[in-house]
Design an enzyme around this catalytic site. Sequence first.
Site: not given
Lengths: 344, 344, 344, 344
Positions: A150-152
């Site tokens: 995921g990006c975060y």
Amino acid sequence: MHTCTAAVVGASGYAGLELTRILSRHPRVRLAALFSDRWSDDEAGARLPLQGPAAALRYRPLAGSADVEAEVAFLATPAEVSLELAPRLLARGVRVVDLSGAFRLGDPALYPQWYGFAHDQPELLAAAPYGLPELCRAELAGARLVSNPGCYATAIALAVAPLVKSGLCLPDGIAVTAMSGVSGAGRKASEDYSFCEVGEDLRAYRIGRHQHVPEIERTVARHAGRCGPLSFTPVLAPIRRGILATCTLRLAPGASPGELARALEGAYAGEPFVRVVPADRVKVADVARTNRCHLGATADVRAGLAVAVSAIDNLVKGAAGQAVQAFNAAMGFDEALGLDLLGG
Amino acid sequence: MHTCTAAVVGASGYAGLELTRILSRHPRVRLAALFSDRWSDDEAGARLPLQGPAAALRYRPLAGSADVEAEVAFLATPAEVSLELAPRLLARGVRVVDLSGAFRLGDPALYPQWYGFAHDQPELLAAAPYGLPELCRAELAGARLVSNPGCYATAIALAVAPLVKSGLCLPDGIAVTAMSGVSGAGRKASEDYSFCEVGEDLRAYRIGRHQHVPEIERTVARHAGRCGPLSFTPVLAPIRRGILATCTLRLAPGASPGELARALEGAYAGEPFVRVVPADRVKVADVARTNRCHLGATADVRAGLAVAVSAIDNLVKGAAGQAVQAFNAAMGFDEALGLDLLGG
Amino acid sequence: MHTCTAAVVGASGYAGLELTRILSRHPRVRLAALFSDRWSDDEAGARLPLQGPAAALRYRPLAGSADVEAEVAFLATPAEVSLELAPRLLARGVRVVDLSGAFRLGDPALYPQWYGFAHDQPELLAAAPYGLPELCRAELAGARLVSNPGCYATAIALAVAPLVKSGLCLPDGIAVTAMSGVSGAGRKASEDYSFCEVGEDLRAYRIGRHQHVPEIERTVARHAGRCGPLSFTPVLAPIRRGILATCTLRLAPGASPGELARALEGAYAGEPFVRVVPADRVKVADVARTNRCHLGATADVRAGLAVAVSAIDNLVKGAAGQAVQAFNAAMGFDEALGLDLLGG
Amino acid sequence: MHTCTAAVVGASGYAGLELTRILSRHPRVRLAALFSDRWSDDEAGARLPLQGPAAALRYRPLAGSADVEAEVAFLATPAEVSLELAPRLLARGVRVVDLSGAFRLGDPALYPQWYGFAHDQPELLAAAPYGLPELCRAELAGARLVSNPGCYATAIALAVAPLVKSGLCLPDGIAVTAMSGVSGAGRKASEDYSFCEVGEDLRAYRIGRHQHVPEIERTVARHAGRCGPLSFTPVLAPIRRGILATCTLRLAPGASPGELARALEGAYAGEPFVRVVPADRVKVADVARTNRCHLGATADVRAGLAVAVSAIDNLVKGAAGQAVQAFNAAMGFDEALGLDLLGG
């Protein structure tokens, strides 16, 4: 030299667009198919500034994606769609790089709480390598299914994991605030993400409940040995792309401030896409439209806390670029292939 | 009914502009003088959409501000200018509301480290009431010199102080990330704050070294009894005005989540400018161009942490509006007078 | 295959940065030198996400640029600096692509009025090919000095010239409004271009007096035979890069609406970087970070007027990208070499 | 002094919100009812920073709006809804200020082409005064139905009408480009108006086909005697509110440049909300959140054209503020009542 045929499923979303751009120029890839219901039958070259043969590809309906003729499929689809598509593709011998959360958490028991559905592929889940090469490179070589982070989770784990592993920071009581650009919410018609509502605004959301929480904890724990429950506050910021994460950790007794930067530098020496800079110099603008992560750490000795700051482009290092990097690793290519992005 | 004559010193900066707007409509104030070197001799009505007599005022050079004929002077000047001006005005019987940090820290010994100058007015410093009515109302009645709080300090102290005072959160290990709009940096020619550099960017700065740190600690300690060293990471965000603060605190053993919101609601019952909302609903846009603070808190029980979120407009509740609110309190007026701002 | 050594003079401005990015990846170019006083001695790789040998180049002071060892120098310098540098470089056999207005107007008599200086190189001026390949390709082959077009002039001339040449629109009474992103003003410390002043604002400037006016008129006249005095209103818009030009022309008697689009399509058939689309579909976002121009035209028959709309990225097709395209043309390379930019 | 009871129908749209804000503070108005299906039953004070009794009003379903007990109803509803509501309210003696286009064009025959519906209230249409006090004040006194101007039409007619009336500019061949903030599109869930799609973009739309075209032509013709078909190109700009219009007109033979500004100054002498400034100084930021129009004109004598520039806030002078101004005029109040807005 072998050129690998590739498909992008979910090609009209923001991550899918970015995958299409990058793969269209990748020297070891030939784009063979693009799937998107929204743009079905349109030419890719009418939607994106592509050059060469990719421009002539026509988007095809998602329904046909399980039967695609390609060596690798990049899935930029919702988790539940990926969960259903991935086994079908794998069964037909198609390598899969999945950009959703469908294969990230290891433990199926976590899915109902964090993703809202029951996971019915526990074997795939247990076996899927996590596509964060800087922390999990070893498991990627030859992988048939890659679970892209995921990006975060990418921004946060890259900053936090080496600090905990070094022993300079404690694995408990980690508090993260991370601001994300609006493309992180995906491409959709929604008043909440309209220009008038997002412009000149900042707001926190899903405090302590974001689905990347268990992913971050798992990644840090695998890398550093242990990670206590972490508090994560995501914030929506009026930028189109990019994430800035500020991570506060407890300093270990006796830890000296200068050691923090050295721990990060040691962890990422030789990495083409991670650059350690002073924490006050980490800027989203410096990594936008690149596959880079800029990060830094400083000690607030008065408070007994360390602050690590990290920045990525959520659509590149946080999605499409990292997917290509992990694909390169899985194929045995140079990890940086096709990722000489210009930024700006 | 008595109408008070007022002067604004530093009237062309962002806080000075906002003071001019608000005071031009305040029912108990007559604007008597505006001081700005930059706009010297211009009519105020040519710079701002003022109606009525204030529009005809002409800006005067700062040099004459110490001799102004007015009952109250609002100083929107750098701390070192305020430090020199305030005693001269007070000696002439002019009430002073100072928007700088010159009189905020109580202890002169803190100034060299946090403000970079030695403080030569220890008596004024010790005596200056702090213009945060919600936490320090008692000391404001009749005040001749009001030290107006910093913008970050306002947002953070309002969120943190009642949670610590309630005993539900511990006074140690508090970690704050707060994002601010660009007007917080003041009005100046600087490439760092140019549209091209700030737009689509996010960056942290002065991590652990921002001059509001001791101000926040002092305010929380005065209100709640104690405040350990607090870690503060300011972030520059591409909005023109507004602050969103996310504050992570350690939950006290046995503290139940529902108690957090109740503690905030109890603390601010009846306050015209503070509104307690769910932490996920705190938005800068809802408070922009108002004197309001929206705040909320939630417990991340897994992590043993509380997250409090608060939003203000840095130029209104974080500067000009709060200055007028504190002035109203000092004069015995209704605190909300002149502050029925429309937002939007 | 020959690789050409290149220098960028003025490498830290926005156009210079873009040149550096593009040339660092150009397959027939080796970046040999970067000149910038501001970043003197810094490594290029610390300023830009460059890969490969360009990252190790160090910026050098501008003073040495006239003596650079390179086959071509790209000058991203003010017009008066280019005017002085270009002849010295040409005398030493260095090919020059000048991005300033120093060599654009043909007639030295126009310089005092539009540029504010007297032109002392009338022979160079008369001989300099204009680097707009779509309209002036013939003169570019083998050119030793290329005068790169202005950003507004590129967007406007590409839209206007074929419509006038076709006879469908009259050469007189052309009225243009064009909105530009803030990077068009260059990189500088200025309150006028600060985020707080530009954000949420729109403003016109230099109405009828912009220095691109004679350049546009000259280009249209050379291409179409004649161009009457044109009215140009530039507008500053809160975007970082990009131009949208709306051009209103008088329809020739009997001109049918469908002919306008066909005239544009005919003019740009086979051009890799110009795409004719419906006028209502021309968007800055579609050309940002590419070397493309999107344009379209529609007839407002009620009003007897044609409206042509065109969009470019002011830093790419309006500056660095076009400079590389013209350089490619001058060298006999494929014009698109190095310009497979991803956009986004 | 009489206080007028007022209702807002369509209170949760952007214009409705602005009406609510303004009327809540208007000294001669008591807000009696707010209609919005979306917020039905919510308290107004929970949605807007209202003070006083208006905060306690609850939104009611639109279905009941025709039966509202109020002296005046402000309709911030789609044209077809207004067309149906207005006669019912008027029949019950409720004064109506309609912010839609339902009563703007005078001639029912124009509705199918420009609005897409047939107009079934020709008498109301013919009789409805046009709520642009600066140009149509005479017809507003005592009006029972006011047709409030469109946002673009306001900005453009105020700039163009006096120039044509003066004879300095010709009534034919007028070409307008006007950029609008995104709130002009209304409040809705739409990918087209999402932050990611609008941010950093500019695009033209409905070129020559916008429904304000006949409204502008009618207004100019009524004021100036004649107005030929006008070409109008609207542009969507990444701001939340505001319009900048650039209007190009043909200069009459012998017209001297200085006369243009004098014509505007003469036309608007004494007007509280129109300010004539140099055309290069007209900025959206100066009028945002005010009821003002800033405008200016300059002559491009080379081209035989005049350029007039005008700026308004589309939600205030372009909608809610102007509606209140026209209401004030209709009631015989001071036109500026309740409109001492702070801007900023």
